[in-house]
Design an enzyme around this catalytic site. Structure first.
Site, PDB file in Angstrom:
ATOM      1  CD  GLU A 150       8.707 -44.211  42.055  1.00 29.73           C
ATOM      2  OE1 GLU A 150       8.189 -44.337  43.171  1.00 29.73           O
ATOM      3  OE2 GLU A 150       9.358 -45.138  41.523  1.00 29.73           O
ATOM      4  CG  ASP A 196       4.192 -46.415  42.120  1.00 25.30           C
ATOM      5  OD1 ASP A 196       4.368 -47.398  41.377  1.00 25.30           O
ATOM      6  OD2 ASP A 196       5.092 -45.880  42.793  1.00 25.30           O
TER       7      ASP A 196
HETATM    8  N1  PHE Z   1       7.096 -46.254  44.678  1.00 24.19           N
HETATM    9  C1  PHE Z   1       7.426 -47.640  44.897  1.00 24.19           C
HETATM   10  C2  PHE Z   1       8.179 -48.136  43.677  1.00 24.19           C
HETATM   11  O1  PHE Z   1       7.981 -47.667  42.584  1.00 24.19           O
HETATM   12  C3  PHE Z   1       6.245 -48.514  45.095  1.00 24.19           C
HETATM   13  C4  PHE Z   1       5.358 -48.078  46.201  1.00 24.19           C
HETATM   14  C5  PHE Z   1       4.251 -47.306  45.925  1.00 24.19           C
HETATM   15  C6  PHE Z   1       5.637 -48.419  47.507  1.00 24.19           C
HETATM   16  C7  PHE Z   1       3.423 -46.872  46.947  1.00 24.19           C
HETATM   17  C8  PHE Z   1       4.819 -48.006  48.549  1.00 24.19           C
HETATM   18  C9  PHE Z   1       3.720 -47.214  48.253  1.00 24.19           C
HETATM   19  O2  PHE Z   1       8.988 -49.006  43.774  1.00 24.19           O
HETATM   20 ZN    ZN Z   2       9.350 -49.455  41.838  1.00 22.39          ZN
HETATM   21 ZN    ZN Z   3       6.432 -47.697  41.421  1.00 19.75          ZN
END
Ligand code: PHE
Ligand code: ZN
Ligand code: ZN
Ligand code: ZN
Ligand code: CA
Length: 296
Positions: free
Chosen positions: A131, A160
């Protein structure tokens, strides 16, 4: 839905921390700590009767892995999919980001057989790879589905960062009820948002909406029209004084000041936020897994 024991979730976080400690300090794509994390989850899911599969893909010259676990009951044509990314950045062990979501959905999955729940729909859980390098694992999964397989997935729930130390209580805005941002567009699921909201209302916690801004693994799902939702306790954003009045914590500081840093360890987790979010996930999975009773 069962009350998920916080202690069980924290045990998984301790395991992710020790996996990182013995594998160069991280659980990142292409590093040994990632596959060790997959194996840790898989053995527990196999032991209670899940059907597990590991899907591999290649990104940036390294093999990545998605772990899928399906509960072998319920209508296979009506799938409720719950996911979290399992990879960390290379700079640290990734305990809040995203050991927290990974541990929370694991414990919800383990609660299905433990509680004797018989879902009407098919429950599938997913832990995504890479991810942090641009939603690589979840995109690979969505691209690998046939049209018929896509159509069977009724909803996608994404978690997340659900234990941020200076936590906010955010719910992805499926119906644009906050009026902020571009609106829900075709991606929003009012049903998911309202189900999560019902849980928070029942415990007296006020939530705020957060827009689908493409920063997590719901992105590839909403891109193909699968409705998504989920919760989030904040990353590098700064808590306002109004939010501190609502939720406690410290105004003027980041929700997670260790975001993407080496200090994202087991010390970087807010137990209250992690407990509430895990119980919210269980509530939502239980509700969505049951077909609505016929009217009248
Ligand atoms: N996906 C981002 C990460 O893993 C974190 C995140 C999640 C940011 C949801 C904004 C909204 O770094
Ligand atoms: Zn992250
Ligand atoms: Zn994340
Ligand atoms: Zn609880
Ligand atoms: Ca909105």
């Amino acid at each position: 839905a069962p009350d998920i024991p916080l202690a069980n979730v924290k045990t998984h976080l301790t395991q992710f921390q020790s996996i990182a400690n013995t594998n160069g300090g991280n659980r990142a794509h292409g590093r040994p700590g990632y596959l060790a994390s997959v194996n840790y989850l898989r053995s527990q899911l196999d032991a209670v009767g899940y059907t597990t599969t590991v899907q591999s893909f290649t990104y940036a010259g390294a093999t990545g892995y998605n772990l899928l676990a399906e509960w072998p009951a319920g209508d296979p044509d009506a799938v409720v999919l719950t996911g979290a990314h399992l990879d960390s950045v290379t700079s640290g062990p990734g305990i809040n980001d995203n050991g927290s979501g990974s541990a929370a959905i694991l414990e919800v999955a383990l609660a299905v057989p433990r509680s004797g729940f018989t879902p009407d729909k098919r429950l599938r859980f997913a832990w995504w790879g890479a991810e942090e390098l641009g939603l690589r694992g979840s995109r690979h999964y969505v691209n690998s589905l046939s049209g018929a397989e896509r159509d069977r997935i009724q909803q996608y729930l994404n978690f997340d960062m659900v234990g941020s130390p200076n936590a906010g209580y955010f719910v992805y805005d499926g119906d644009d009820s906050d009026g902020v941002g571009a609106g829900p567009g075709p991606e929003g699921s009012a049903e998911i948002e309202q189900t999560i909201q019902a849980y928070y209302t029942s415990i007296g916690v006020t939530t705020q909406g957060t827009d689908f801004d493409g920063r997590s693994d719901y992105g590839p799902f909403i891109a193909v029209g699968i409705p998504a939702g989920g919760t989030f306790t904040g990353a590098e954003g700064i808590k306002s004084s109004a939010q501190a009045a609502l939720w406690g914590g410290t105004a003027g500081q980041a929700f997670d000041s260790c975001y993407h840093r080496s200090c994202d360890t087991t010390a970087n987790v807010n137990d209250t936020a992690l407990d509430r979010n895990t119980d919210a996930i269980a509530y939502t999975v239980w509700e969505l897994a049951q077909t609505s009773p016929p009217p009248g």
